[in-house]
Write an enzyme that holds these catalytic residues in place. Structure first.
Site, short mmCIF file in Angstrom:
data_model
loop_
_atom_site.label_atom_id
_atom_site.label_comp_id
_atom_site.label_asym_id
_atom_site.label_seq_id
_atom_site.Cartn_x
_atom_site.Cartn_y
_atom_site.Cartn_z
N HIS A 1 58.51 25.36 52.84
CA HIS A 1 59.35 24.94 51.71
C HIS A 1 60.73 25.59 51.72
O HIS A 1 61.44 25.55 50.72
CB HIS A 1 58.65 25.25 50.37
CG HIS A 1 57.49 24.33 50.08
ND1 HIS A 1 56.61 24.52 49.04
CD2 HIS A 1 57.08 23.19 50.71
CE1 HIS A 1 55.70 23.55 49.04
NE2 HIS A 1 55.96 22.73 50.05
N LEU B 1 42.71 33.52 42.89
CA LEU B 1 42.30 34.15 41.64
C LEU B 1 41.17 33.37 40.98
O LEU B 1 40.27 33.93 40.37
CB LEU B 1 43.51 34.22 40.70
CG LEU B 1 43.38 35.09 39.46
CD1 LEU B 1 43.09 36.54 39.83
CD2 LEU B 1 44.66 35.01 38.63
P1 OAD Z 1 51.02 27.53 41.76
O1 OAD Z 1 51.72 28.24 40.66
O2 OAD Z 1 50.80 26.07 41.59
O3 OAD Z 1 49.59 28.19 42.00
C1 OAD Z 1 49.43 29.59 42.15
C2 OAD Z 1 47.97 29.88 42.44
O4 OAD Z 1 47.85 31.29 42.64
C3 OAD Z 1 47.00 29.51 41.31
O5 OAD Z 1 45.86 28.86 41.87
C4 OAD Z 1 46.61 30.86 40.71
O6 OAD Z 1 45.28 30.88 40.22
C5 OAD Z 1 46.73 31.76 41.92
N1 OAD Z 1 47.01 33.17 41.57
C6 OAD Z 1 47.75 33.66 40.54
N2 OAD Z 1 47.78 35.00 40.59
C7 OAD Z 1 47.05 35.38 41.68
C8 OAD Z 1 46.69 36.63 42.25
N3 OAD Z 1 47.10 37.79 41.73
N4 OAD Z 1 45.92 36.64 43.37
C9 OAD Z 1 45.48 35.46 43.90
N5 OAD Z 1 45.79 34.25 43.41
C10 OAD Z 1 46.56 34.20 42.31
O7 OAD Z 1 51.80 27.86 43.10
P2 OAD Z 1 51.68 27.15 44.54
O8 OAD Z 1 50.34 26.54 44.73
O9 OAD Z 1 52.15 28.10 45.55
O10 OAD Z 1 57.14 23.99 45.59
O11 OAD Z 1 52.73 26.00 44.36
C11 OAD Z 1 53.00 25.15 45.44
C12 OAD Z 1 54.39 24.64 45.33
O12 OAD Z 1 54.61 24.09 44.04
C13 OAD Z 1 55.48 25.69 45.44
O13 OAD Z 1 55.79 26.05 46.76
C14 OAD Z 1 56.64 25.04 44.76
C15 OAD Z 1 55.90 24.50 43.55
O14 OAD Z 1 56.47 23.42 42.91
C16 OAD Z 1 58.42 23.60 45.48
O15 OAD Z 1 59.22 24.12 44.71
C17 OAD Z 1 58.81 22.48 46.39
#
Ligand code: OAD
Length: 250
Positions: free
Chosen positions: A109, A203
Site C-alpha cells: 500500500h 487480536l
Molecule cells: P484494520 O484497522 O482494518 O484492522 C486491524 C486489525 O488488527 C483488526 O483485526 C484488529 O483486531 C487487529 N488488532 C488491533 N490491535 C491489535 C494488537 N495489539 N495485536 C494484534 N492485532 C491487533 O487494519 P488493516 O486490516 O491493516 O488501506 O487495514 C487494511 C487496509 O485498510 C489498510 O492498509 C488501509 C485501510 O483502509 C488503505 O489505506 C489503502
C-alpha cells in the site's frame, strides 16, 4: 520446519497498534475520524489536495513519535534466520518493520516516507510535509508531488511478486489485519487454493478467520514473538491448537 521452507507473512495495522499507531476499523480507528473517500482516494485528492496532504503530513509526523514493538523485532529476527525464504508483505505505510530490523519488506500500500511526482514519475524519500507548493526535487515541477500511497481504487504495488511468493509458499501467516480490504484479504484464499497451510495471528478473529487452518489470538507483541520462537526452534509445522472457527468445508 526446516530453514529452507518458504514463509509468506502479511501484516496489517494491528502489528503497529501497540507502538501507538491507530488501526483503521477499530471504534477509535482512523476511519472513525476521517472519511476515506475524502483522504484516501484519487477523487478526494483531486477535490481537496490540501486536505489529503494534511492527513498524510499528520501521519508522517506522528510516525516520528513511535517505535517498533516486539512483534516487528521478532519478524526481523525471523528474516535473519530464514533469509530469502521469508517474504514479508505489509499493508502498513509506516516504517516500523524496517526500524525493527527487517530489510526486505514489500509495502503493497506504499510508504508514508516517500513522495511520487505525477509529472516525472520519480519516487523520492520524504521526511517532512508535502504541500501544493512543494517542488519535485527531480524535475522541478511545482504541485505535482503526492504521497506514495495506494489509495482506494488504485492497484496495490508488487502484486505479481506477492502472487508468485504465495504460490511457492509452504506457510502463509496473517498478522494484525481485519481481512477487510482486497486484494490482501484474498491472499489466504489464494494460499489455501495452492494447498498452503494458513495461520492467523490477531487480536480477535478477522472477517475471514474461517479460511485459516489454525489461529492464535492475543496482542501481537506477545503472540508474534512466541510464534517466531516456536517456528525457529521447531523442525516441523508448529503445533497450534485447532482453529475453533475453521470452516472445514473451505
Ligand atoms: P484494520 O484497522 O482494518 O484492522 C486491524 C486489525 O488488527 C483488526 O483485526 C484488529 O483486531 C487487529 N488488532 C488491533 N490491535 C491489535 C494488537 N495489539 N495485536 C494484534 N492485532 C491487533 O487494519 P488493516 O486490516 O491493516 O488501506 O487495514 C487494511 C487496509 O485498510 C489498510 O492498509 C488501509 C485501510 O483502509 C488503505 O489505506 C489503502
Amino acid at each position: 520446519m526446516s530453514k529452507r521452507q518458504k514463509i509468506v507473512i502479511l501484516t496489517g495495522a494491528g502489528i503497529s497498534a501497540e507502538s501507538g499507531l491507530a488501526t483503521f476499523r477499530d471504534p477509535d480507528g482512523i476511519w472513525a475520524k476521517y472519511d476515506y473517500n475524502e483522504v484516501a482516494t484519487p477523487e478526494g485528492f483531486e477535490a481537496d489536495p490540501a486536505l489529503v496532504h494534511s492527513f498524510y503530513n499528520w501521519r508522517r509526523a506522528n510516525l516520528e513519535t513511535v517505535h517498533p514493538n516486539p512483534a516487528h523485532v521478532a519478524l526481523a529476527r525471523l528474516e535473519e534466520k530464514f533469509g530469502a525464504a521469508l517474504t514479508l508483505v505489509t499493508q502498513n505505510v509506516d516504517d516500523l518493520h524496517e526500524r525493527g530490523g527487517s530489510t526486505r519488506v514489500i509495502h503493497m500500500h506504499g510508504e508514508l516516507k516517500k513522495a511520487r511526482c505525477a509529472a516525472c514519475g520519480a519516487v523520492h524519500r520524504w521526511a517532512g510535509d508535502l504541500a501544493l507548493e512543494t517542488r519535485c526535487p527531480g524535475c522541478g515541477e511545482v504541485g505535482a508531488l503526492r504521497p506514495h500511497i495506494v489509495w482506494f481504487g488504485e492497484m496495490p504495488m508488487r502484486m505479481d511478486e506477492i502472487a508468485v511468493a504465495i504460490t511457492k509458499a509452504d506457510l502463509f501467516v496473517s498478522i494484525g489485519t481485519s481481512g477487510n480490504v482486497c486484494p490482501a484479504a484474498g491472499f489466504v484464499g489464494e494460499a489455501r487454493a495452492c494447498g498452503v497451510p494458513c495461520i492467523e495471528l490477531n487480536l480477535e478473529p478477522s472477517e475471514n478467520a474461517w479460511a485459516f487452518t489454525v489461529a492464535r489470538y492475543g496482542r501481537a507483541s506477545v503472540i508474534v514473538p512466541d510464534w517466531v520462537e516456536e517456528i525457529c526452534a521447531a523442525s516441523g509445522i508448529p503445533s497450534f491448537e485447532e482453529n475453533p472457527i475453521q470452516n472445514t468445508s473451505y
